[in-house]
Scaffold this motif. Structure first.
Motif, PDB file in Angstrom:
ATOM      1  N   LYS A   1      79.473  37.888  61.132  1.00 26.89           N
ATOM      2  CA  LYS A   1      78.767  38.756  62.078  1.00 26.89           C
ATOM      3  C   LYS A   1      77.825  39.748  61.400  1.00 26.89           C
ATOM      4  O   LYS A   1      77.237  40.599  62.080  1.00 26.89           O
ATOM      5  CB  LYS A   1      79.753  39.486  62.976  1.00 26.89           C
ATOM      6  CG  LYS A   1      80.635  40.525  62.296  1.00 26.89           C
ATOM      7  CD  LYS A   1      81.533  41.199  63.340  1.00 26.89           C
ATOM      8  CE  LYS A   1      82.419  42.269  62.740  1.00 26.89           C
ATOM      9  NZ  LYS A   1      83.246  42.930  63.786  1.00 26.89           N
ATOM     10  N   ASP A   2      77.647  39.629  60.101  1.00 25.17           N
ATOM     11  CA  ASP A   2      76.689  40.477  59.389  1.00 25.17           C
ATOM     12  C   ASP A   2      75.268  40.161  59.865  1.00 25.17           C
ATOM     13  O   ASP A   2      74.849  39.003  59.882  1.00 25.17           O
ATOM     14  CB  ASP A   2      76.808  40.210  57.890  1.00 25.17           C
ATOM     15  CG  ASP A   2      75.988  41.165  57.057  1.00 25.17           C
ATOM     16  OD1 ASP A   2      76.577  42.040  56.415  1.00 25.17           O
ATOM     17  OD2 ASP A   2      74.746  41.024  57.036  1.00 25.17           O
ATOM     18  N   HIS A   3      74.540  41.194  60.264  1.00 27.30           N
ATOM     19  CA  HIS A   3      73.183  41.012  60.798  1.00 27.30           C
ATOM     20  C   HIS A   3      72.133  41.723  59.951  1.00 27.30           C
ATOM     21  O   HIS A   3      71.107  42.180  60.458  1.00 27.30           O
ATOM     22  CB  HIS A   3      73.107  41.532  62.242  1.00 27.30           C
ATOM     23  CG  HIS A   3      73.676  40.592  63.249  1.00 27.30           C
ATOM     24  ND1 HIS A   3      73.553  40.794  64.609  1.00 27.30           N
ATOM     25  CD2 HIS A   3      74.371  39.446  63.112  1.00 27.30           C
ATOM     26  CE1 HIS A   3      74.157  39.819  65.266  1.00 27.30           C
ATOM     27  NE2 HIS A   3      74.668  38.992  64.370  1.00 27.30           N
ATOM     28  N   THR A   4      72.358  41.799  58.644  1.00 28.32           N
ATOM     29  CA  THR A   4      71.386  42.486  57.785  1.00 28.32           C
ATOM     30  C   THR A   4      70.170  41.626  57.462  1.00 28.32           C
ATOM     31  O   THR A   4      69.201  42.130  56.898  1.00 28.32           O
ATOM     32  CB  THR A   4      72.058  42.918  56.468  1.00 28.32           C
ATOM     33  OG1 THR A   4      72.665  41.775  55.847  1.00 28.32           O
ATOM     34  CG2 THR A   4      73.127  43.976  56.720  1.00 28.32           C
ATOM     35  N   SER A   5      70.219  40.349  57.823  1.00 32.26           N
ATOM     36  CA  SER A   5      69.142  39.438  57.388  1.00 32.26           C
ATOM     37  C   SER A   5      68.268  38.964  58.546  1.00 32.26           C
ATOM     38  O   SER A   5      67.822  37.821  58.564  1.00 32.26           O
ATOM     39  CB  SER A   5      69.748  38.244  56.653  1.00 32.26           C
ATOM     40  OG  SER A   5      70.703  37.582  57.455  1.00 32.26           O
ATOM     41  N   VAL A   6      68.013  39.835  59.503  1.00 25.90           N
ATOM     42  CA  VAL A   6      67.163  39.470  60.647  1.00 25.90           C
ATOM     43  C   VAL A   6      65.758  39.095  60.178  1.00 25.90           C
ATOM     44  O   VAL A   6      65.173  38.100  60.628  1.00 25.90           O
ATOM     45  CB  VAL A   6      67.107  40.621  61.666  1.00 25.90           C
ATOM     46  CG1 VAL A   6      66.075  40.336  62.754  1.00 25.90           C
ATOM     47  CG2 VAL A   6      68.478  40.842  62.292  1.00 25.90           C
ATOM     48  N   ARG A   7      65.210  39.875  59.260  1.00 25.79           N
ATOM     49  CA  ARG A   7      63.846  39.617  58.784  1.00 25.79           C
ATOM     50  C   ARG A   7      63.777  38.276  58.046  1.00 25.79           C
ATOM     51  O   ARG A   7      62.824  37.500  58.208  1.00 25.79           O
ATOM     52  CB  ARG A   7      63.375  40.747  57.857  1.00 25.79           C
ATOM     53  CG  ARG A   7      61.940  40.572  57.357  1.00 25.79           C
ATOM     54  CD  ARG A   7      61.440  41.840  56.697  1.00 25.79           C
ATOM     55  NE  ARG A   7      62.092  42.093  55.430  1.00 25.79           N
ATOM     56  CZ  ARG A   7      61.649  41.655  54.250  1.00 25.79           C
ATOM     57  NH1 ARG A   7      60.552  40.915  54.211  1.00 25.79           N
ATOM     58  NH2 ARG A   7      62.280  41.962  53.147  1.00 25.79           N
ATOM     59  N   GLU A   8      64.781  38.009  57.238  1.00 25.55           N
ATOM     60  CA  GLU A   8      64.789  36.768  56.477  1.00 25.55           C
ATOM     61  C   GLU A   8      64.916  35.551  57.392  1.00 25.55           C
ATOM     62  O   GLU A   8      64.305  34.502  57.146  1.00 25.55           O
ATOM     63  CB  GLU A   8      65.929  36.794  55.467  1.00 25.55           C
ATOM     64  CG  GLU A   8      65.699  37.726  54.287  1.00 25.55           C
ATOM     65  CD  GLU A   8      65.893  39.201  54.618  1.00 25.55           C
ATOM     66  OE1 GLU A   8      65.511  40.062  53.803  1.00 25.55           O
ATOM     67  OE2 GLU A   8      66.443  39.507  55.708  1.00 25.55           O
ATOM     68  N   ALA A   9      65.725  35.671  58.452  1.00 26.58           N
ATOM     69  CA  ALA A   9      65.835  34.576  59.416  1.00 26.58           C
ATOM     70  C   ALA A   9      64.494  34.304  60.083  1.00 26.58           C
ATOM     71  O   ALA A   9      64.121  33.143  60.309  1.00 26.58           O
ATOM     72  CB  ALA A   9      66.898  34.905  60.466  1.00 26.58           C
TER      73      ALA A   9
END
Length: 549
Positions: A121-129
């Protein structure tokens, strides 16, 4: 002497093991251990949506739950254990060195969150996605088409890229990026090389864009075009993957001695918890299995001939053999379900924790009464209450059509609002989100004849389950165990150990049956049909006007 298997389930907050009679599925003993560091909130930052887990938590839990569960059995049982199976949350990967050791087990990285397992559930990579999705849309081949057409920030490649960029020290030392469900079997079998860690068909197909159509993973050039940092990770991956019914090896001497088991015990390949739980629940064609916990996972299987070249958009993937080997497994889900209720309970706890003067056991006892009291009062209210409607996107939306940036909304608040009314609206919202997923499957030609619910909420909260049945307009059967994931892992272990020729035979022999079922109420269903239209309209407003990218 009988033959026994051990199923191990690594969840978000704890790990559990069951010792199972491989002949009839009877559970002889079980054990659960909470993760020590995780329970203290270490290495996590909710404000950043950063959720990390230390491998020491996993190793300590692994040894404890196996030894503890076996200690509750007849001493002869240990000598009759023939297989161990695993499931874990996912995508929950971690960087390792060349020997396959997670970097956070090395002294220089022991407190670096980017060197730990990055929880699902880690959402730190929104930009990378978003960068990965752009690359997929510009490529001659859309490598996201078998994962629903949109790559999620909760998944393997996005997490790898964010952590590599965020921590140059990790990037310099990392030799591989492995899922938790791949690493744990490697630990028990004594693997000493990152390249020798067997990769999971389930995890890699649903979370890392592995597909036989393009010979495994997208090519190195695709990842290098996004960022050269990803090319090294791509180079570390073997092309092959293994389904969970296959053995990866046997217990190494070190772990056999630790656990009091034989080195002949077969260890099966790991898989993601919800997919294994679907097997534990008895999934079959035209059955929707809902794993209902902090979030949900909604799975269907279909034969090759029925699927053909169909790609279902807006879900979390379709993978050959990810659930039942020899069939296509489909996954969708909600990013928050039980977490929605937990969020609201935390809001309600604030006066108790900050103004009541209560402390210690008295405080915790008072807080523990909130959810049962809310449930009791909310279920007295009529369906739809006084017109309040909410969305379930408290942690973004996973399905249909992933969007981690959207937020939850509530409409219809008036001066007559009460905590039970708002809680009922949130329960209805999670049910509406469930219906949206089922409707998406059906719209794409996948039939649903029955629904099975598994997990703690399915067994313990009749109000939530009845609301879901009313909203979905379908009977929901409840699996007769709160350890369906661990039981499914045991079924895979029995198959890998050669006791069954295919996992369907293990399911037939070892299933737990059903605890009961919830029948939809037509009158409430009619009310919810109207409210569902308002839910979808509120969702469009939320996404288009408030959180448009």
């Amino acid at each position: 002497m009988g033959k026994y298997v051990i199923g191990i389930d690594f969840g978000s907050d704890s790990a559990r093991a069951v010792v199972v009679n491989a002949e009839d599925g009877a559970v002889l003993a079980s054990s659960v251990k909470n993760y020590t560091r995780w329970s203290r909130g270490l290495y996590c930052d909710p404000g950043l949506n950063q959720w990390r887990q230390h491998p020491k938590d996993y190793l300590e839990a692994l040894e404890f739950i196996i030894r503890d569960s076996l200690s509750k059995c007849d001493p002869k049982v240990a000598s009759g254990v023939v297989g161990i199976g695993f499931d874990t949350t996912g995508s929950t990967p971690c960087f390792t060195d060349a020997e396959g050791t997670p970097l956070s087990l090395l002294p220089e990285f022991e407190d670096n969150p980017d060197a730990m397992f990055i929880l699902w559930k880690d959402h730190t990579s929104v930009r990378e996605a978003a960068e990965i999705n752009t690359a997929c849309s510009c490529s001659d081949v859309d490598y996201s088409k078998y994962v629903g057409g949109i790559y999620d920030c909760e998944w393997y490649w996005a997490k790898a890229l964010h952590a590599l960029r965020h921590s140059p020290q990790v990037a310099a030392r990392a030799e591989a990026f492995v899922e938790c469900c791949e690493w744990l079997p490697a630990v028990l079998t004594g693997v000493r090389s990152a390249g020798a860690i067997v990769r999971s068909r389930c995890a890699k197909g649903h979370k890392a864009m592995w597909n036989a159509e393009w010979g495994g993973y997208p090519p190195r050039e695709f990842f290098a075009g996004i960022d050269p940092l990803l090319a090294k990770i791509r180079d570390s991956l073997p092309d092959g993957t293994l389904t969970a019914d296959r053995p990866v090896g046997t217990l190494c001497p070190q772990w056999a001695e630790k656990l009091g088991l034989s080195t002949s015990v077969v260890v099966s390949e790991g898989a993601l918890d919800c997919h294994v739980g679907a097997v534990g629940a008895g999934i079959r064609e035209k059955t929707l299995v809902r794993v209902i916990g902090t979030s949900t996972c909604d799975m269907i299987v279909a034969p090759y001939g029925e699927v053909g070249d169909k790609c279902v958009p807006g879900i979390c993937g379709q993978v050959d053999g990810s659930i039942i080997p020899g069939m296509i497994g489909f996954e969708a889900g909600q990013s928050s379900f039980g977490d929605v209720y937990a969020m609201f309970c935390k809001l309600m706890e604030w006066p108790l924790r900050n103004l009541s003067g209560l402390e210690g056991e008295a405080l915790e006892k008072a807080c523990s009464r909130i959810l049962p009291a809310l449930t009791a009062e909310a279920q007295k209210l009529p369906a739809g209450g006084d017109g309040m409607v909410s969305t379930d996107w408290i942690n973004g939306r996973r399905s249909p059509y992933v969007n981690p940036s959207v937020k939850g909304t509530v409409s219809g608040l008036t001066l007559s609002a009460t905590a039970p009314k708002l809680f009922r609206s949130l329960v209805e919202a999670t049910a509406f989100g469930s219906k949206a997923i089922a409707d998406k499957y059906v719209a794409e030609g996948l039939e649903i004849d029955e629904v099975i619910g598994i997990g703690g909420i399915a067994l313990k909260n009749p109000f939530v389950m009845q609301t879901m049945a009313d909203v979905m307009g379908k009977t929901i059967k409840v699996c007769n165990t709160d350890q369906a994931c661990a039981l499914g892992a045991a079924m895979f272990a029995a198959t890998a150990a050669g006791l069954y020729s295919k996992v369907e035979d293990a399911v037939e022999a070892m299933n737990s049956g059903f605890a009961g079922e919830y029948l939809p109420d037509a009158e409430r269903g009619a009310v919810y049909a109207g409210l569902y239209e308002k839910y979808t309209a509120l969702g469009r407003l939320t996404e288009d006007a408030l959180y448009a990218e």
